[in-house]
Motif scaffolding. Structure first.
Motif, mmCIF file in Angstrom:
data_model
loop_
_atom_site.group_PDB
_atom_site.id
_atom_site.type_symbol
_atom_site.label_atom_id
_atom_site.label_comp_id
_atom_site.label_asym_id
_atom_site.label_seq_id
_atom_site.Cartn_x
_atom_site.Cartn_y
_atom_site.Cartn_z
ATOM 1 N N PRO A 4 0.804 -1.231 0.000
ATOM 2 C CA PRO A 4 0.000 0.000 0.000
ATOM 3 C C PRO A 4 0.834 1.277 0.000
ATOM 4 N N GLN B 124 -11.257 3.653 -3.410
ATOM 5 C CA GLN B 124 -10.781 2.582 -2.534
ATOM 6 C C GLN B 124 -11.679 2.439 -1.311
ATOM 7 N N SER C 95 -7.613 -3.170 -0.341
ATOM 8 C CA SER C 95 -6.894 -2.015 -0.877
ATOM 9 C C SER C 95 -6.676 -2.174 -2.376
#
Length: 328
Positions: A95, A108, A114
């Protein structure tokens, strides 16, 4: 680990693959990821047993480079994925390595995972299903092993190009299937054109970054050379098939998705999340090549597609035949 250990025991008993070539991930800090991926892909091969690819074997190769391969030995259909492929993709799509602009950060928030996780899974799925396609093709070349990223660039073979483009097509169909399964799970009846478009952009952005990382991308664009098509040609095919599959499968939603718009947004998205200069550079180079070579790329894709559509041994042809059989 028991399922993987049992698989390794079979490999050592039934093939000539040496134990030193097999990666034991039990002590790896990424043990869970290795195990989850192994179980998922082992089941995926079994689900495709109707293509005549049993008995099958699946393992991680003790190599820290990025590669995967399909082969056949002693009537066993075998896929191996380099351990380095899993580690590289995990690191690339952490991420913190996927900085999102406000638009995709808001998107998102609508998901249950994610965007980085979606990109990791897309790239890994693409790798696996490409090798699965080589098993389904059952070409004579399978006996000598088909690698995703050849260490050397050998002389041109139209047969190899067709096999690779077909494997990319099959892999794109599988990625598209997973994408739509996730979309239906995530959005249900609230699925709309913008949500689907963004999911496709994320998937295509992942494939773009993955394929452009191949060593052969450093070569000037070529067509009838070497064993594998140039990554720029492959990306064009992959995006076309992912978008085309999603549009065909979602006809009832009457979505208006333009392939050229998605290509542009996928390039923009991939560029925006690239946190290092090298990634940005290869995407900018890709944009430049697409602008200069669009006509030649389209011509080569049309030429190879004519062969693909009439070759009954190819994986995408077999996929389509199976779909027709189930829909009767």
């Amino acid at each position: 680990m028991e399922q993987y250990r049992n698989m390794v025991a079979r490999i050592l008993k039934e093939t000539s693959i040496p134990e030193d070539d097999i990666f034991d991930f039990e002590s790896s800090p990424h043990c869970n990821e290795f195990n989850q991926a192994f179980k998922f892909y082992d089941e995926a091969i079994s689900r495709n047993a109707h293509f005549g690819i049993e008995p099958h074997l699946l393992f991680y190769k003790k190599s820290y480079s990025i590669n995967a391969a399909a082969t056949k030995e002693n009537e066993h259909y075998i896929i191996n994925i380099n351990a380095g492929t899993i580690v590289h993709l995990m690191e690339r799509f952490k991420p913190e390595n996927v900085p999102l602009n406000d638009e995709y950060a808001d998107f998102q928030n609508l998901l249950d995972v994610s965007i980085a996780n979606l990109m990791y899974n897309t790239a890994l799925h693409f790798t696996f299903y490409h090798e699965l396609a080589h098993l389904i093709q059952k070409s004579d070349l399978l006996d000598s092993t088909l690698f995703e990223r050849p260490d050397t660039v050998s002389r041109f073979s139209i047969e190899r190009h067709i096999l690779e483009l077909d494997a990319d097509t099959f892999s794109s169909l599988c990625v598209g299937t997973h994408l739509l399964q996730y979309a239906r799970q995530c959005f249900g009846e609230n699925m709309d054109c913008e949500s689907i478009k963004k999911l496709i952009v994320v998937a295509c952005g992942s494939a773009l970054l993955y394929l452009l990382s191949f060593q052969s991308n450093a070569l000037p664009i070529y067509y009838e050379e070497y064993t594998h098509p140039h990554p720029v040609v492959r990306i064009s095919c992959v995006v076309f098939h992912i978008v085309g599959y999603c549009l065909q499968s979602l006809e009832e939603y009457q979505l208006e998705l333009d392939i050229q718009d998605i290509v542009k947004e996928a390039m923009s998205f991939a560029h925006s999340i690239s946190s290092n200069g090298n990634d940005r550079s290869i995407i900018e180079q890709y944009q430049e090549i697409i602008g200069q070579e669009a006509h030649n790329i389209e011509a080569y894709i049309r030429k190879t597609r004519i062969i693909q559509e009439t070759t009954t041994s190819l994986s995408a042809y077999k996929w389509n035949q199976e779909v027709r059989r189930r829909n009767r």
